[in-house]
Design a protein around this motif. Structure first.
Motif, PDB file in Angstrom:
ATOM      1  N   ALA A 332      82.288 -73.492  67.750  1.00 20.98           N
ATOM      2  CA  ALA A 332      82.361 -74.489  66.679  1.00 20.98           C
ATOM      3  C   ALA A 332      82.555 -73.813  65.329  1.00 20.98           C
ATOM      4  N   GLN A 333      81.872 -72.686  65.114  1.00 26.02           N
ATOM      5  CA  GLN A 333      82.039 -71.966  63.857  1.00 26.02           C
ATOM      6  C   GLN A 333      83.440 -71.365  63.757  1.00 26.02           C
ATOM      7  N   ALA A 334      83.957 -70.851  64.866  1.00 30.76           N
ATOM      8  CA  ALA A 334      85.313 -70.294  64.862  1.00 30.76           C
ATOM      9  C   ALA A 334      86.327 -71.359  64.486  1.00 30.76           C
ATOM     10  N   ILE A 335      86.180 -72.546  65.034  1.00 29.21           N
ATOM     11  CA  ILE A 335      87.091 -73.647  64.720  1.00 29.21           C
ATOM     12  C   ILE A 335      87.002 -74.021  63.252  1.00 29.21           C
ATOM     13  N   GLU A 336      85.793 -74.034  62.716  1.00 27.72           N
ATOM     14  CA  GLU A 336      85.613 -74.359  61.301  1.00 27.72           C
ATOM     15  C   GLU A 336      86.323 -73.345  60.410  1.00 27.72           C
ATOM     16  N   VAL A 337      86.220 -72.057  60.759  1.00 23.37           N
ATOM     17  CA  VAL A 337      86.871 -71.020  59.962  1.00 23.37           C
ATOM     18  C   VAL A 337      88.392 -71.171  60.043  1.00 23.37           C
ATOM     19  N   ILE A 338      88.916 -71.472  61.230  1.00 24.77           N
ATOM     20  CA  ILE A 338      90.364 -71.648  61.378  1.00 24.77           C
ATOM     21  C   ILE A 338      90.850 -72.809  60.530  1.00 24.77           C
ATOM     22  N   ARG A 339      90.128 -73.918  60.553  1.00 24.87           N
ATOM     23  CA  ARG A 339      90.513 -75.061  59.725  1.00 24.87           C
ATOM     24  C   ARG A 339      90.498 -74.684  58.242  1.00 24.87           C
ATOM     25  N   ASP A 340      89.470 -73.944  57.845  1.00 20.51           N
ATOM     26  CA  ASP A 340      89.374 -73.535  56.441  1.00 20.51           C
ATOM     27  C   ASP A 340      90.560 -72.655  56.034  1.00 20.51           C
ATOM     28  N   GLU A 341      90.949 -71.746  56.919  1.00 20.94           N
ATOM     29  CA  GLU A 341      92.074 -70.866  56.614  1.00 20.94           C
ATOM     30  C   GLU A 341      93.388 -71.642  56.583  1.00 20.94           C
ATOM     31  N   TRP A 342      93.512 -72.624  57.449  1.00 19.65           N
ATOM     32  CA  TRP A 342      94.700 -73.485  57.433  1.00 19.65           C
ATOM     33  C   TRP A 342      94.786 -74.215  56.094  1.00 19.65           C
ATOM     34  N   HIS A 343      93.635 -74.723  55.647  1.00 21.73           N
ATOM     35  CA  HIS A 343      93.596 -75.459  54.388  1.00 21.73           C
ATOM     36  C   HIS A 343      93.856 -74.522  53.208  1.00 21.73           C
ATOM     37  N   ARG A 344      93.286 -73.337  53.234  1.00 19.12           N
ATOM     38  CA  ARG A 344      93.482 -72.379  52.142  1.00 19.12           C
ATOM     39  C   ARG A 344      94.948 -71.996  51.996  1.00 19.12           C
TER      40      ARG A 344
END
Length: 436
Positions: A332-344
């Motif tokens: 779940a944390q890995a997915i959150e980081v990926i979403r954040d990087e996509w948004h960034r």
């Protein structure tokens, strides 16, 4: 053995520097078109034949027929059963390979100049008179079924098939090109013959040749090998209507580590912004340990051994995919980081330093693809299928270098869709549940 060794060495020997590769456009007397790189430094030729359509030509209730058929081409032809055929191929120190993908069926042939005529005769018999003996069908079918059973217990395969069903609806891309256990088990010899007649036709043929052969010799070879193919094959399906809604889909599977496939809309290979998207992806997730995702998900947080992203511009649909695996309590944390990087990346873009570093890598790595006759023949066929110009090899790096920071950041804002990013998670992820 000596001739076999010579052939093996020939496969490994590269042509002159990639920038010096000169492609000739050849048309046989019978009208068959091919691209040729002529090189007489070694008495060896690689020939690549590719037929557009692939496993997408299967009827919905005959899934796996094209894949099974392609595996049977080396199991006997003409008056030769599978053993006799294998001995004939070995005696020529030649190599024939067959592959079926969503979009094409490929035949790769390598042979010595001294055995060229006999090798082409054998390949012609393969193409024109495949036997499809029942014992061979049963044997190859068993191999396919064994692979399908193995895929049923592989989280990566489960994630891929789950995503495909959601994304591609009733299109052939929605199901495994190898078929299912039920569909492959039910295939008859007539189904295999139908698949064969649908695939091999001149209207979907692409040819690349590299090595010790002149344009005139190649033209005669192509007519001898391919002139009696039918003009048209089975109609190729239309474009897939891709539906990626965003969110999370969880597939419960008993494993200590969850696998996640993430996806969003893609970009077509012929889109003017493809090179900008290609460079962008290298920065985000395609650049190995230097990519943003590897730095953020692995290096800084230790959530995974690897996380990757890649553009997938197929003939009939384009998607943007990525994959990551992590412990059930950390996915779940890995997915959150990926979403954040996509948004960034979508909002802030990339830096000039990142762009320069990506260009240096991508232009420097490109020549390494041209490391043998067979590889170059395959690349040329891929270029033809993608409708790239004949001078593409010489100009490709110029296209990479022409991409500006403004181009990449504009494409990042337009292409990247954090809200539309779909995660298909296979495992027992803690803190995740299906949201779509």
């Amino acid at each position: 053995m000596k001739r076999f060794l010579a052939a093996f060495i020939a496969i490994l020997i590269a042509l002159p520097a990639w920038a010096e590769i000169e492609i000739q456009d050849v048309t046989s007397p019978g009208g068959i078109h091919a691209w040729l790189v002529e090189d007489h430094s070694i008495p060896f030729t690689a020939l690549e034949l590719r037929f557009r359509g692939g496993t997408s030509l299967d009827d919905p209730d005959k899934r796996g027929a094209v894949y099974l058929m392609s595996g049977l081409l080396e199991e006997g032809a003409g008056d030769m059963d599978s053993r006799t055929y294998a001995r004939a191929l070995e005696s020529l120190a030649a190599s024939f390979g067959y592959n079926a993908s969503d979009d094409s069926v490929s035949i790769s042939a390598q042979f010595l100049t001294e055995n060229r005529d006999d090798a082409v005769d054998l390949l012609h018999t393969t193409l024109q008179k495949p036997r499809f003996d029942q014992d061979a069908i049963d044997r190859v079918r068993a191999q396919v079924l064994s692979g399908l059973r193995s895929e049923q217990t592989d989280p990566n395969d489960i994630a891929g098939e789950t995503f495909a069903r959601m994304a591609y609806g009733d299109h052939p891309y929605a199901s495994n090109g190898k078929g299912t256990i039920d569909s492959v088990s039910a295939l008859t010899r007539d189904d295999i013959v139908d698949a064969y007649t649908g695939v091999f036709a001149k209207d979907r043929l692409y040819v690349g040749a590299v090595g010790d052969i002149t344009p005139e010799e190649l033209g005669a070879l192509l007519d001898k090998l391919l002139a009696d193919l039918p003009e048209t094959g089975k109609p190729i399906p239309g474009k897939a209507q891709v539906a990626i809604a965003g969110g999370i889909t969880v597939v419960d599977f008993d494993t200590p580590q969850s696998v996640a496939l993430f996806a969003q809309k893609g970009i077509d290979r012929d889109d003017p912004d493809f090179f900008a998207a290609y460079i962008l992806n290298h920065i985000i997730g395609g650049g190995g340990f230097e990519s943003r995702l590897m730095q953020e998900v692995r290096e800084k947080r230790g959530l995974t051994y690897g996380v990757y992203s890649y553009l997938v511009p197929k003939d009939l649909a384009s998607v943007y995919l990525g994959s990551v695996s992590s412990a059930n309590d950390r996915i779940a944390q890995a997915i959150e980081v990926i979403r954040d990087e996509w948004h960034r990346a979508a909002t802030d873009g990339v830096t000039q330093a990142e762009l320069d570093k990506a260009k240096t890598y991508l232009t420097g790595a490109y020549p390494l693809r041209f490391d043998g006759n067979a590889q170059i023949a395959g690349i040329m066929v891929g270029m033809q299928m993608e409708d790239l110009p004949i001078d593409y090899i010489a100009t490709r790096n110029d296209k990479v270098n022409a991409v500006t920071l403004e181009d990449v950041n504009r494409v990042a804002a337009d292409l990247l869709d954090p809200d539309g990013l779909q995660f298909t998670v296979v495992g027992k992820p803690v803190g995740l549940e299906t949201t779509n």
